[in-house]
Every structure is written in C-alpha cells, then in structure tokens.
Design a protein around this motif. Structure first.
Motif, PDB file in Angstrom:
ATOM      1  N   GLN A  62       0.834  -1.343   0.123  1.00  0.00           N
ATOM      2  CA  GLN A  62       0.162  -0.084   0.096  1.00  0.00           C
ATOM      3  C   GLN A  62       0.845   1.214  -0.020  1.00  0.00           C
ATOM      4  O   GLN A  62       0.494   2.349  -0.646  1.00  0.00           O
ATOM      5  CB  GLN A  62      -0.935  -0.183   1.235  1.00  0.00           C
ATOM      6  CG  GLN A  62      -2.020   0.543   1.298  1.00  0.00           C
ATOM      7  CD  GLN A  62      -2.817   0.273   2.564  1.00  0.00           C
ATOM      8  OE1 GLN A  62      -2.977  -0.786   3.007  1.00  0.00           O
ATOM      9  NE2 GLN A  62      -3.098   1.273   3.388  1.00  0.00           N
TER      10      GLN A  62
ATOM     11  N   SER B 132      -6.050   0.764   0.778  1.00  0.00           N
ATOM     12  CA  SER B 132      -5.839  -0.729   1.025  1.00  0.00           C
ATOM     13  C   SER B 132      -5.214  -0.692  -0.466  1.00  0.00           C
ATOM     14  O   SER B 132      -5.209  -0.166  -1.156  1.00  0.00           O
ATOM     15  CB  SER B 132      -7.174  -1.446   0.968  1.00  0.00           C
ATOM     16  OG  SER B 132      -8.041  -0.996  -0.255  1.00  0.00           O
ATOM     17  N   VAL B 133      -4.441  -2.103  -0.396  1.00  0.00           N
ATOM     18  CA  VAL B 133      -4.116  -2.312  -1.738  1.00  0.00           C
ATOM     19  C   VAL B 133      -4.966  -2.503  -3.005  1.00  0.00           C
ATOM     20  O   VAL B 133      -4.773  -1.783  -4.029  1.00  0.00           O
ATOM     21  CB  VAL B 133      -3.370  -3.840  -1.615  1.00  0.00           C
ATOM     22  CG1 VAL B 133      -2.970  -4.514  -3.142  1.00  0.00           C
ATOM     23  CG2 VAL B 133      -2.086  -3.935  -0.567  1.00  0.00           C
TER      24      VAL B 133
ATOM     25  N   GLY C 150      -5.395   0.988  -3.892  1.00  0.00           N
ATOM     26  CA  GLY C 150      -4.223   1.315  -4.770  1.00  0.00           C
ATOM     27  C   GLY C 150      -4.267   1.090  -6.180  1.00  0.00           C
ATOM     28  O   GLY C 150      -4.133   1.677  -6.833  1.00  0.00           O
TER      29      GLY C 150
END
Ligand SMILES: Nc1ncnc2c1ncn2[C@@H]1O[C@H](COP(=O)(O)OP(=O)(O)OP(=O)(O)O)[C@@H](O)[C@H]1O
Ligand SMILES: [Mg+2]
Length: 265
Positions: free
Chosen positions: A69, A89-90, A93
């Motif tokens: 992240q 959050s990923v 992202g």
C-alpha cells in the motif's frame, strides 16, 4: 556512458510512443541490477511526464500488505507530484493506479521485486499506463518476470563485468588507481577470479585489501579458496537483506576476516 547502460536504454525505445513496455532485468545479488536501473533512470527520466523509482520492493512489502500500500502511494505521489494522495488498501491502490496512471507518460522502476503479488499491485496490467510509458523491473528471480507476462525479448540477464572491468574496479578500491601496483598483478588476478566478477564482492575485497601487507593478501586468498562465493553469499543472506549497502560491505568483510566461520545473526 557504460555500454550496458547504453544497450538497456536503446532496448527501451523511448521514442516509440505507441506502446507501453515492461523491461525486466534479472541477476544474482550484487550483480549490479540496482546500479544499472538507477543509471538508466538518471539518463532518461527527463523524457517522461511522471517518474518514480521504487527501491527495495521485496523488502518493504515483505510480510505485510501495508508495505505494498505504501509503495502504491509512493508511485502515485511521485508521478503526480502530489503529497495529498492517499491509499487506504491494496485494492484501493490498484483502483487509483488504474484510474490515474493513464493520464501521464511515466517511467517507473520497481527495484528488487521478489513476488508476482508485488507486480500485480504496482504494475498489474499494461492497460493501466499511458502509451509511451516504460516500466523497468529488477529481480533476482527471473520467474517473477515470466509470471508477469514480460515478453522474453524484454528480459535481460545482467552481464557480469568483463575480466578487464573487474580488475579495473578492484584496483580502484585496492590501489586507488585503475590497475594493480607493481608486484600485486598476479595476486590481484587471483582475488578477482574468486569474486566471479561480481561488482559487490570485487568492491568489498578491494576495499578490504587496500593498504594490507602481502601476507594478508595471501591469507585472504587462502580463505577465499575454502569459502565458495555462493556459500558466503548464502550465509549472509539472512541478515544481509535488511542491511544498507555500506553495512553489507562491512558484514562481508568481517565474515572474511574471521575465516568465514562467523555466524551472522
Ligand atoms: N558496473 C559497475 N561498476 C562498478 N560498481 C558497480 C557496478 N555495478 C554495481 N556496482 C557496485 O556493486 C555493488 C552491488 O551493486 P547493486 O546494489 O546494484 O547490485 P544488485 O544486483 O542490485 O544486488 P541485490 O540483488 O543485492 O539488490 C554496489 O556497491 C555497486 O555500487
Ligand atoms: Mg539491488
């Protein structure tokens, strides 16, 4: 400019603006991947609308999604020069990268990638990027590049230094000049032989032997003969990865000084 930097830059074809290209550079530790990627970045980043050099992807993202992240945030902030961008959050992202990266022709270096998951989060699809963009990935593991679908023609194994380059680099450290001092020619050839022409080991050994007596040279050579390079590097692996470059060099030297028996915690 060094030949390998020139070759890599020409393979990137930065004048071709129709496609997005991912280039992979792989090779063993200390082979000079980061150095090469940095040199390429320094030479060509001015040709892009946005740029980001992401160091130590493997280390930063190890064991935690927060790391990934953080790296996504770094890329977005670098490219858009905007410190107010956040990633929650990923997957946030990934969405932001999908939405935003296509606005600028970018140069992104992802240095030392260790796992496909890291690429999925940072350069998941070519379609994220604006045509003309270039992504450079360095890794010790060629498989990561293959899994990401990097075209074989765009995967380069970093070439080790030639014997002449190796002697020159070694001499700069060991003698503060481009070639060995008188009487040390043969010893230098032998030491360089045991470095396998790896820049990292050449530099470390050169620095270690600078100003040392002939007896220490001979003693070091004896130790090198009994500790295969691969093994030494492997032994260091556990603690090595987290260290800064200078610390790595010191750590290697102390291992050598103590005859390779030292267990690195
Ligand atoms: N072409 C070169 N000429 C002189 N020194 C070099 C060259 N390439 C690398 N080095 C030196 O060798 C050392 C290791 O290089 P680098 O950190 O780039 O390796 P790496 O392949 O990225 O290693 P790792 O897999 O551990 O990240 C550094 O001290 C660097 O300055
Ligand atoms: Mg590196």
């Amino acid at each position: 400019m060094e030949t390998r930097v020139k070759n890599a830059i020409s393979s990137l074809e930065i004048d071709s603006k129709d496609d997005v290209r991912i280039i992979g550079i792989w090779g063993m530790r200390g082979a000079g991947k980061t150095t090469l990627a940095q040199a390429i970045f320094d030479h060509i980043s001015v040709c892009f609308e946005g740029k980001s050099f992401v160091d130590n992807v493997r280390e930063v993202s190890k064991g935690s999604l927060f790391g990934l992240q953080k790296l996504q945030k770094q890329v977005l902030r670098d490219v858009f020069n905007d410190r107010s961008i956040y990633v929650t959050s990923v997957s946030d992202g990934i969405n932001k990268m999908k939405r935003m990266m296509s606005r600028r022709k970018v140069l992104v270096v992802l240095d030392d990638v260790g796992h496909i998951e890291q690429l999925e989060a940072l350069a998941g699809e070519l379609t994220w990027f604006k045509p003309g963009s270039r992504i450079i990935i360095t890794t010790r593991d060629k498989q990561v590049l293959i899994a990401q679908g990097v075209h074989v023609d765009n995967i380069y194994n970093i070439s080790l230094l030639s014997r002449e380059e190796a002697i020159c680099l070694f001499s700069r450290r060991a003698f503060k000049r481009e070639f060995p001092s008188q009487g040390y020619e043969e010893l230098s050839q032998q030491v360089v032989y045991y470095t396998s022409c790896l820049p990292l080991t050449i530099k470390v050994l050169g620095s270690f032997l600078y100003g040392k007596s002939e007896a220490t040279w001979v003693d070091t050579l004896d130790k090198l003969k009994t500790i295969p390079l691969e093994e030494t590097l492997k032994k260091l692996e556990i603690s090595y990865d987290g260290l800064e470059k200078d610390q790595k060099e010191i750590s290697y030297i102390s291992q050598l000084s103590e005859g390779g028996e030292r267990k690195v915690e």
